[in-house]
Design an enzyme around this catalytic site. Structure first.
Site, PDB file in Angstrom:
ATOM      1  N   ASN A 118       0.956  -1.171  -0.080  1.00 40.48           N
ATOM      2  CA  ASN A 118      -0.033  -0.061  -0.208  1.00 40.48           C
ATOM      3  C   ASN A 118       0.981   1.251   0.140  1.00 40.48           C
ATOM      4  OD1 ASN A 118       0.297   0.716   2.974  1.00 40.48           O
ATOM      5  ND2 ASN A 118      -0.290  -1.298   3.268  1.00 40.48           N
ATOM      6  N   ASP A 139      -4.521  -6.417   5.142  1.00 40.33           N
ATOM      7  CA  ASP A 139      -5.398  -7.171   5.809  1.00 40.33           C
ATOM      8  C   ASP A 139      -5.414  -8.468   5.068  1.00 40.33           C
ATOM      9  OD1 ASP A 139      -6.510  -5.319   7.382  1.00 40.33           O
ATOM     10  OD2 ASP A 139      -7.681  -4.374   5.790  1.00 40.33           O
ATOM     11  N   LYS A 162       8.752 -17.101 -10.631  1.00 41.67           N
ATOM     12  CA  LYS A 162       8.137 -15.934 -11.182  1.00 41.67           C
ATOM     13  C   LYS A 162       6.913 -16.493 -11.799  1.00 41.67           C
ATOM     14  CE  LYS A 162       8.253 -12.208 -14.361  1.00 41.67           C
ATOM     15  NZ  LYS A 162       9.137 -11.628 -15.382  1.00 41.67           N
ATOM     16  N   ASP A 180      -4.871  -9.795  12.958  1.00 41.15           N
ATOM     17  CA  ASP A 180      -4.984  -8.439  13.122  1.00 41.15           C
ATOM     18  C   ASP A 180      -4.136  -8.208  14.527  1.00 41.15           C
ATOM     19  OD1 ASP A 180      -5.847  -5.946  14.480  1.00 41.15           O
ATOM     20  OD2 ASP A 180      -7.564  -6.099  12.974  1.00 41.15           O
ATOM     21  N   LYS A 224     -13.914   0.906  14.817  1.00 44.48           N
ATOM     22  CA  LYS A 224     -12.685  -0.161  15.123  1.00 44.48           C
ATOM     23  C   LYS A 224     -12.467   0.029  16.780  1.00 44.48           C
ATOM     24  CE  LYS A 224     -10.943   0.267  10.545  1.00 44.48           C
ATOM     25  NZ  LYS A 224     -10.534   0.998   9.358  1.00 44.48           N
TER      26      LYS A 224
HETATM   27  O1  PMT Z   1       2.970   6.042   6.344  1.00 43.03           O
HETATM   28  P1  PMT Z   1       2.494   7.360   6.153  1.00 43.03           P
HETATM   29  O2  PMT Z   1       2.615   7.575   4.482  1.00 43.03           O
HETATM   30  O3  PMT Z   1       3.188   8.584   6.933  1.00 43.03           O
HETATM   31  O4  PMT Z   1       0.743   7.287   6.239  1.00 43.03           O
HETATM   32  C1  PMT Z   1       0.298   7.291   7.475  1.00 43.03           C
HETATM   33  C2  PMT Z   1      -1.082   6.466   7.462  1.00 43.03           C
HETATM   34  C3  PMT Z   1      -1.834   7.062   6.570  1.00 43.03           C
HETATM   35  C4  PMT Z   1      -0.579   4.959   7.132  1.00 43.03           C
HETATM   36  C5  PMT Z   1      -1.398   6.197   9.085  1.00 43.03           C
HETATM   37  O5  PMT Z   1      -1.717   7.518   9.417  1.00 43.03           O
HETATM   38  C6  PMT Z   1      -2.586   5.234   9.048  1.00 43.03           C
HETATM   39  O6  PMT Z   1      -3.652   5.579   9.210  1.00 43.03           O
HETATM   40  N1  PMT Z   1      -2.281   4.102   9.587  1.00 43.03           N
HETATM   41  C7  PMT Z   1      -3.181   2.942   9.616  1.00 43.03           C
HETATM   42  C8  PMT Z   1      -3.464   2.365   8.434  1.00 43.03           C
HETATM   43  C9  PMT Z   1      -4.197   1.227   8.328  1.00 43.03           C
HETATM   44  O7  PMT Z   1      -4.177   0.006   8.148  1.00 43.03           O
HETATM   45  O8  PMT Z   1      -5.482   1.536   8.831  1.00 43.03           O
HETATM   46  P2  PMT Z   1      -6.867   0.464   9.109  1.00 43.03           P
HETATM   47  O9  PMT Z   1      -7.743   1.398   9.148  1.00 43.03           O
HETATM   48  O10 PMT Z   1      -6.660  -0.391   8.055  1.00 43.03           O
HETATM   49  O11 PMT Z   1      -6.327  -0.382  10.218  1.00 43.03           O
HETATM   50  C10 PMT Z   1      -6.923   0.187  11.726  1.00 43.03           C
HETATM   51  C11 PMT Z   1      -5.633  -0.159  12.637  1.00 43.03           C
HETATM   52  O12 PMT Z   1      -5.504  -1.626  12.716  1.00 43.03           O
HETATM   53  C12 PMT Z   1      -4.317   0.361  12.363  1.00 43.03           C
HETATM   54  O13 PMT Z   1      -3.624   0.699  13.536  1.00 43.03           O
HETATM   55  C13 PMT Z   1      -3.468  -1.029  11.559  1.00 43.03           C
HETATM   56  O14 PMT Z   1      -1.965  -0.821  12.200  1.00 43.03           O
HETATM   57  C14 PMT Z   1      -4.070  -2.127  12.661  1.00 43.03           C
HETATM   58  N2  PMT Z   1      -4.044  -3.343  11.709  1.00 43.03           N
HETATM   59  C15 PMT Z   1      -4.714  -3.616  10.586  1.00 43.03           C
HETATM   60  C16 PMT Z   1      -4.718  -4.945  10.183  1.00 43.03           C
HETATM   61  C17 PMT Z   1      -3.867  -5.692  10.658  1.00 43.03           C
HETATM   62  N3  PMT Z   1      -3.819  -7.098  10.121  1.00 43.03           N
HETATM   63  N4  PMT Z   1      -3.268  -5.539  11.998  1.00 43.03           N
HETATM   64  C18 PMT Z   1      -3.364  -4.307  12.533  1.00 43.03           C
HETATM   65  O15 PMT Z   1      -2.656  -4.166  13.436  1.00 43.03           O
END
Ligand code: PMT
Length: 400
Positions: free
Chosen positions: A210, A279, A289, A308, A339
């Site tokens: 991403n 995710d 490949k 998660d 969340k």
């Molecule tokens: O890195 P930059 O370019 O500075 O950008 C910053 C950012 C946009 C990445 C950052 O500010 C941000 O929003 N990070 C969270 C990104 C994300 O994965 O969001 P989510 O809404 O999909 O996940 C929610 C939370 O669950 C996050 O804290 C994530 O770290 C966590 N998660 C998600 C999936 C997973 N398998 N395990 C997790 O711990």
């Protein structure tokens, strides 16, 4: 560097080419108002003379553990009692190994065993030696024992290699070292932060990822360090230099990030999940490949859900203060609140990633901090300023 005024500092110098920079460190320490006593290992004397260090520090340089004359004046126990802090710069790979195993077979190692205050190490070594798993294990153990690591820096090395391992510049070492004496809002706290994207391999040349640059997580790590916290930063692949004075653990996949977090989470006071963790990842990562054979106009990639990490941390029996980030493109606040509840978080930081001027890969962000009781908007500003405010917000909640 006001915090160094009137401090008694032992500067340990070990045998690496960067030892010539130790002279400048003495100068900075003196200029900051510290009294300095230099302790040199035998191999350090191959690189810089005790006479130079004596002239700069204004004090006799100590080199021998079993020196009758020195022990009668200021022996290793007296030196350890005299000091408010110890800085070892450069700290070679050998020094890290010896200190991590608690050796006390020369003056410097003995003093560190007898000393009960802050000790900082500025590693300096060849990039391959730095990356070696044994060096990294030694670092883990030193950090676990309360040592602070300043650097290293990356760039061209004396041997011609390029990479991480070069000693930080003296002024940057002093910057980190002096922060050990600051009374920041997170002094004494251990913080674990994840940053950047993950990469989920499809085959040896392709992966799912991403747009996370890691900037938000790295700025948060800096702010937490400046607030006095000990920081472990678990990072996906990014093009950023790690903040000095933090323990960086580099990972690629979501699975590696999960394992690194679970390995380092013990005894942490705060966990901040800034990383954009994938995710899903491909069920099968092909060994070679994948070839286009021309017989299909579409291909199916089967994905499985990753664990998660954030939820796993908040489910721990002895959990830290848990902070998640919500990257949303619509219904920002509602989705972030879902969340917050679903992952049982203490705080969620909601950011709108549909706006190209904030969020992913931008230097700025605009976020809303949401807890069960509060909601606070931090208007658009640099990620560094946002980070300072988030750290301050967290510190007030955990110090209450
Ligand atoms: O890195 P930059 O370019 O500075 O950008 C910053 C950012 C946009 C990445 C950052 O500010 C941000 O929003 N990070 C969270 C990104 C994300 O994965 O969001 P989510 O809404 O999909 O996940 C929610 C939370 O669950 C996050 O804290 C994530 O770290 C966590 N998660 C998600 C999936 C997973 N398998 N395990 C997790 O711990």
């Amino acid at each position: 560097m006001e915090s160094l005024v009137n401090k008694n500092i032992i500067l340990g110098v070990t045998g690496g080419i960067a030892a010539y920079k130790s002279a400048e460190i003495v100068r900075h320490l003196k200029k900051s108002g510290s009294s300095v006593r230099v302790v040199m290992t035998a191999s350090a004397e191959e690189f810089i003379t005790p006479l130079t260090m004596q002239a700069l520090s204004g004090n006799r340089v100590s080199t021998e553990l079993l020196d009758v004359e020195a022990e009668a004046a200021m022996g290793h126990i007296e030196l350890a009692k005299w000091a408010d802090g110890i800085l070892i710069a450069p700290a070679t790979a050998n020094t890290l190994a010896r200190l991590s195993s608690g050796r006390g077979d020369d003056l410097l190692s003995t003093i560190t065993l007898a000393f009960d205050g802050p000790i900082a190490l500025a590693p300096a070594m060849n990039q391959a030696m730095w990356r070696d798993s044994r060096t990294q294990e030694n670092l883990d153990s030193l950090i676990g024992n309360g040592f602070t690591i300043c650097g290293p820096d990356s760039g061209e090395q004396a041997c011609g290699d390029v990479g991480l391992g070069r000693m930080l510049e003296p002024i940057d070492i002093l910057d980190s070292f002096s922060s050990l004496f600051d009374q920041g809002v997170l002094v004494g706290k251990d913080v674990l932060i994840t940053a950047g994207p993950t990469q989920e391999p499809i085959d040896p040349v392709r992966f799912i990822t991403n747009r996370s640059s890691g900037k938000m997580g790295y700025r948060l790590a800096e702010s937490a360090i400046q607030a006095g916290a000990k920081v472990t930063l678990i990072s996906g692949p990014v093009n950023l230099d790690p903040p000095s004075n933090c323990h960086l653990v580099s990972v690629n996949t979501a699975k590696e990030m999960y394992e690194a977090v679970m390995h380092h989470i013990k005894d942490k006071d705060v966990y901040i999940g800034t990383a954009a963790v994938s995710d899903y990842s491909p069920i099968k990562s092909h060994d070679s490949k994948i070839k286009k054979d021309g017989s299909k106009s579409a291909m199916v990639l089967e994905l499985k859900e990753n664990r998660d990490i954030l939820k796993s941390v908040s489910e721990l029996k002895e959990r830290p203060y848990v902070v998640g980030f919500a990257a949303e493109t619509d219904n920002l606040i509602d989705n972030a609140k879902k969340k917050l509840n679903h992952k049982n978080l203490d705080l969620i930081v909601a950011n709108d990633v549909s706006d190209k001027n904030i969020g992913f890969d931008s230097d700025d962000n605009e976020v809303t901090l949401i807890t069960q009781k509060e909601q606070k908007l931090l208007e658009k500003q640099t990620k560094k300023k946002i980070s300072n405010k988030i750290i301050e917000f967290i510190s007030r909640r955990i110090n209450d």
